[in-house]
Motif scaffolding. Structure first.
Motif, PDB file in Angstrom:
ATOM      1  N   GLN A 257       0.828  -1.204   0.000  1.00 15.35           N
ATOM      2  CA  GLN A 257       0.000   0.000   0.000  1.00 15.35           C
ATOM      3  C   GLN A 257       0.867   1.261   0.000  1.00 15.35           C
ATOM      4  O   GLN A 257       0.622   2.216  -0.756  1.00 15.35           O
ATOM      5  N   LEU A 258       1.901   1.255   0.830  1.00 13.85           N
ATOM      6  CA  LEU A 258       2.802   2.404   0.912  1.00 13.85           C
ATOM      7  C   LEU A 258       3.537   2.618  -0.404  1.00 13.85           C
ATOM      8  O   LEU A 258       3.683   3.762  -0.869  1.00 13.85           O
ATOM      9  N   GLU A 259       3.986   1.521  -1.022  1.00 14.40           N
ATOM     10  CA  GLU A 259       4.709   1.625  -2.284  1.00 14.40           C
ATOM     11  C   GLU A 259       3.834   2.238  -3.375  1.00 14.40           C
ATOM     12  O   GLU A 259       4.273   3.130  -4.116  1.00 14.40           O
ATOM     13  N   ILE A 260       2.603   1.791  -3.480  1.00 16.17           N
ATOM     14  CA  ILE A 260       1.708   2.338  -4.504  1.00 16.17           C
ATOM     15  C   ILE A 260       1.354   3.786  -4.199  1.00 16.17           C
ATOM     16  O   ILE A 260       1.281   4.633  -5.104  1.00 16.17           O
ATOM     17  N   ASP A 261       1.141   4.107  -2.933  1.00 15.67           N
ATOM     18  CA  ASP A 261       0.853   5.501  -2.555  1.00 15.67           C
ATOM     19  C   ASP A 261       2.029   6.405  -2.932  1.00 15.67           C
ATOM     20  O   ASP A 261       1.829   7.524  -3.425  1.00 15.67           O
ATOM     21  N   ASN A 262       3.250   5.930  -2.716  1.00 15.07           N
ATOM     22  CA  ASN A 262       4.430   6.695  -3.088  1.00 15.07           C
ATOM     23  C   ASN A 262       4.527   6.891  -4.594  1.00 15.07           C
ATOM     24  O   ASN A 262       4.874   7.971  -5.092  1.00 15.07           O
ATOM     25  N   LEU A 263       4.214   5.829  -5.342  1.00  8.37           N
ATOM     26  CA  LEU A 263       4.203   5.914  -6.806  1.00  8.37           C
ATOM     27  C   LEU A 263       3.186   6.947  -7.272  1.00  8.37           C
ATOM     28  O   LEU A 263       3.451   7.738  -8.174  1.00  8.37           O
ATOM     29  N   HIS A 264       2.023   6.931  -6.644  1.00 11.48           N
ATOM     30  CA  HIS A 264       0.974   7.882  -7.036  1.00 11.48           C
ATOM     31  C   HIS A 264       1.401   9.307  -6.743  1.00 11.48           C
ATOM     32  O   HIS A 264       1.209  10.207  -7.576  1.00 11.48           O
TER      33      HIS A 264
END
Length: 268
Positions: A257-264
């Motif tokens: 979740q954190l990785e995708i939030d960072n990507l976004h």
């Protein structure tokens, strides 16, 4: 074991969507091959070595270009879908990596994981198609309910099935709202009648829905989401999928979740 990097690497499935292989000779049987060798020995044909190598190189370059175009197209579609859902930015990507993590835990092969990932990434495509249709016809979009869900997935299926390499993913999109006990839509399938990719996607979708915080409700913890999914095992969800899902460490879901939030946030 599982870790965020392994699953995140799997998310970039588009770059591997077309497996390159040498262009095969048009002569496929032994008799034709023997005739060709005879002609070469008589110097009636040039050696195929350099020509074949050149053709293979051109084939590889063409397929690289095609694969890149495919990547860009699918990512653009996924990004368009997320833009239509500003309350849950990054939703398509999170659902994709969650689906991949569950698929890996179930021991599903790489080829099928790619299909599941495509279905997960484009699961909301019917909303985009329906919106375009309603705007074009001057219609008003209906509230979200069972009927609307049925329309969404059928619009998505009808759109994706026309694209050869997305036909299998289209079936996952169509059956994402089926329930294990047969009470879902659009076909009322039950148990193993539901494609395994759709059964996995159902868990991934609910996990993201419960743990993402839009303005209208407070998100739950991953632990609470696990309990809710377990409570619906056998009714909404495949018990085998749920059992494997529950064995995946909570830490992995947080990392993904954190990785995708960072990507976004970075605009990737």
């Amino acid at each position: 074991g599982f870790n965020a990097k392994e699953v995140d690497d799997k998310f970039w499935f588009f770059s591997e969507s077309i497996r390159l292989r040498p262009a095969s000779s048009p002569l496929s049987n032994d008799e034709d091959s023997t005739q060709l060798e005879g002609l070469e020995q008589e110097n009636l044909l040039p050696s195929p070595g350099p020509l074949l190598e050149k053709r293979n190189e051109m084939f590889r370059l063409a397929m690289d270009d095609l694969g890149h175009s495919t990547d860009v197209t699918l990512e653009a579609l996924g990004s368009a879908l997320d833009l239509m859902n500003p309350l849950a930015p990054g939703h398509s990507k999170r659902v994709t990596v969650f689906s991949i993590a569950i698929s890996r835990a179930l021991g599903i092969n790489t080829k099928e994981i790619k299909t599941i990932a495509r279905g997960a990434f484009l699961h909301n495509i019917g909303t985009l198609v329906k919106t375009h249709s309603a705007i074009r016809e001057g219609g008003v979009l209906s509230p979200i309910n069972q009927s609307a869900k049925r329309l969404d997935v059928e619009f998505g299926y009808d759109f994706l099935k026309r694209i050869p390499f997305l036909k299998e993913a289209a079936v996952i999109v169509l059956h994402q709202d089926e329930h294990y006990d047969g009470t879902g839509v659009p076909r009322g399938l039950r148990g193993n009648q539901i494609p395994v990719g759709a059964r996995i996607l159902a868990v991934a979708l609910n996990l993201d829905s419960m743990t993402t915080e839009p303005p209208n409700h407070k998100s739950q913890s991953f632990e609470a989401a696990q309990r809710e999914i377990l409570r619906s095992s056998g009714s909404l969800f495949d018990p085998d999928v749920v059992e494997v899902f529950l064995r995946i460490p909570i830490k992995l879901w947080h990392e993904l979740q954190l990785e995708i939030d960072n990507l976004h946030r970075s605009g990737s």
